[in-house]
Design a protein around this motif. Structure first.
Motif, PDB file in Angstrom:
ATOM      1  N   ALA A  98       1.316  -1.361  -0.290  1.00  0.00           N
ATOM      2  CA  ALA A  98      -0.143   0.687  -0.145  1.00  0.00           C
ATOM      3  C   ALA A  98       1.039   1.157  -0.701  1.00  0.00           C
ATOM      4  CB  ALA A  98      -1.175  -0.327   0.984  1.00  0.00           C
ATOM      5  N   SER A  99       0.706   2.670  -0.662  1.00  0.00           N
ATOM      6  CA  SER A  99       1.053   3.409  -0.596  1.00  0.00           C
ATOM      7  C   SER A  99      -0.143   4.785  -0.744  1.00  0.00           C
ATOM      8  CB  SER A  99       2.038   3.529  -1.762  1.00  0.00           C
ATOM      9  OG  SER A  99       1.309   3.580  -3.224  1.00  0.00           O
ATOM     10  N   GLN A 100       0.354   5.922   0.194  1.00  0.00           N
ATOM     11  CA  GLN A 100      -0.914   6.997  -0.131  1.00  0.00           C
ATOM     12  C   GLN A 100      -0.497   7.530  -1.900  1.00  0.00           C
ATOM     13  OE1 GLN A 100      -2.847   5.616   2.758  1.00  0.00           O
ATOM     14  NE2 GLN A 100      -3.225   7.665   2.437  1.00  0.00           N
TER      15      GLN A 100
ATOM     16  N   GLU B 263      -6.884  12.442  -0.905  1.00  0.00           N
ATOM     17  CA  GLU B 263      -6.002  10.896  -0.255  1.00  0.00           C
ATOM     18  C   GLU B 263      -7.084   9.757  -0.894  1.00  0.00           C
ATOM     19  OE1 GLU B 263      -3.438  10.071   2.594  1.00  0.00           O
ATOM     20  OE2 GLU B 263      -2.458  11.852   1.832  1.00  0.00           O
TER      21      GLU B 263
ATOM     22  N   THR C  49      -5.462   5.383  -0.957  1.00  0.00           N
ATOM     23  CA  THR C  49      -4.264   4.198  -0.807  1.00  0.00           C
ATOM     24  C   THR C  49      -4.713   3.408  -1.735  1.00  0.00           C
ATOM     25  OG1 THR C  49      -4.966   4.336   1.863  1.00  0.00           O
ATOM     26  CG2 THR C  49      -3.311   2.107   1.356  1.00  0.00           C
TER      27      THR C  49
ATOM     28  N   HIS D 277      -3.395   0.128  -3.899  1.00  0.00           N
ATOM     29  CA  HIS D 277      -2.936  -1.547  -3.201  1.00  0.00           C
ATOM     30  C   HIS D 277      -2.688  -2.316  -4.100  1.00  0.00           C
ATOM     31  CE1 HIS D 277      -4.151  -1.439   1.605  1.00  0.00           C
ATOM     32  NE2 HIS D 277      -5.211  -0.802   0.066  1.00  0.00           N
TER      33      HIS D 277
ATOM     34  N   VAL E 266      -7.479   0.759  -4.953  1.00  0.00           N
ATOM     35  CA  VAL E 266      -7.599   1.608  -3.817  1.00  0.00           C
ATOM     36  C   VAL E 266      -8.869   1.750  -2.473  1.00  0.00           C
ATOM     37  CG1 VAL E 266      -7.040   3.609  -5.219  1.00  0.00           C
ATOM     38  CG2 VAL E 266      -8.874   3.380  -4.993  1.00  0.00           C
ATOM     39  N   GLU E 267      -8.584   2.036  -1.198  1.00  0.00           N
ATOM     40  CA  GLU E 267      -9.190   2.131  -0.376  1.00  0.00           C
ATOM     41  C   GLU E 267      -9.438   3.421   0.194  1.00  0.00           C
ATOM     42  OE1 GLU E 267      -8.967   0.973   4.510  1.00  0.00           O
ATOM     43  OE2 GLU E 267      -7.589   0.931   3.095  1.00  0.00           O
ATOM     44  N   TYR E 268     -10.666   4.279   0.059  1.00  0.00           N
ATOM     45  CA  TYR E 268     -11.309   5.630   0.471  1.00  0.00           C
ATOM     46  C   TYR E 268     -11.533   5.238   1.572  1.00  0.00           C
ATOM     47  CZ  TYR E 268     -13.264   9.940   0.429  1.00  0.00           C
ATOM     48  OH  TYR E 268     -13.896  10.694   0.341  1.00  0.00           O
TER      49      TYR E 268
END
Length: 172
Positions: A105-107, A134, A136, A138, A155-157
């Protein structure tokens, strides 16, 4: 290995709930000349195979120069179509299959207003995200053959997993 089996294996390995990946986008992998992927400066992946062959060429006929073990981290320098990742191995250019990689994971931020689809673009509802939001990052969506589909970013939001079109993210 079939797409569903790969996704189940990656889902279990990632510790994700099955519904978040079971119907990931299944677009055909883009032809080599259509792929243009901006890589984050530290694009780190984890090997998700018992042993993964490292080859001199981006195909199964390339000479095997070594192996990487499950859970080992690797930095990907680029991709050759959706099935092969370019890495440095013992100081030399080498290739590994993308079918056994899981993105760490990265922002990242959205480059413009975009749609966030959860759980998938095909089966999900779109939520609008403003430019500069912003999320994350994946990894990538999956192609029909189990490789990466660079069109979609997984992604995660707000605690929800879903997809955004890669072109709408600032990956550097």
């Amino acid at each position: 290995m079939k797409k569903k089996q790969v996704m189940l294996a990656l889902t279990a390995a990632a510790g994700l709930a099955l519904p978040s990946l079971h119907s990931a986008p299944a677009a055909k992998a883009a032809p080599l000349h259509d792929i243009s992927v901006s890589m984050p400066s530290s694009d780190s992946y984890i090997i998700k195979a018992g042993k993964l062959n490292v080859r001199t060429e981006p195909n199964h006929k390339g000479k095997i120069v070594g192996t990487l073990s499950s859970e080992q981290k690797v930095t990907v320098n680029g991709f050759v179509n959706a099935d092969w990742a370019h890495i440095q191995f013992k100081g030399k250019k080498a290739y590994i299959s993308t079918h056994f990689l899981m993105k760490t994971a990265s922002q990242v931020k959205t480059a413009k207003q975009t749609a966030f689809y959860a759980p998938t673009p095909k089966n999900g509802k779109a939520k609008k995200l403003s430019s500069g939001t912003e999320v994350t990052f994946h990894g990538w969506g999956f192609s029909e053959n189990g490789g990466f589909d660079f069109t979609w970013a997984f992604v995660e939001y707000g605690g929800v997993m879903g997809y955004i079109q890669t072109k709408d993210l600032q990956l550097r």
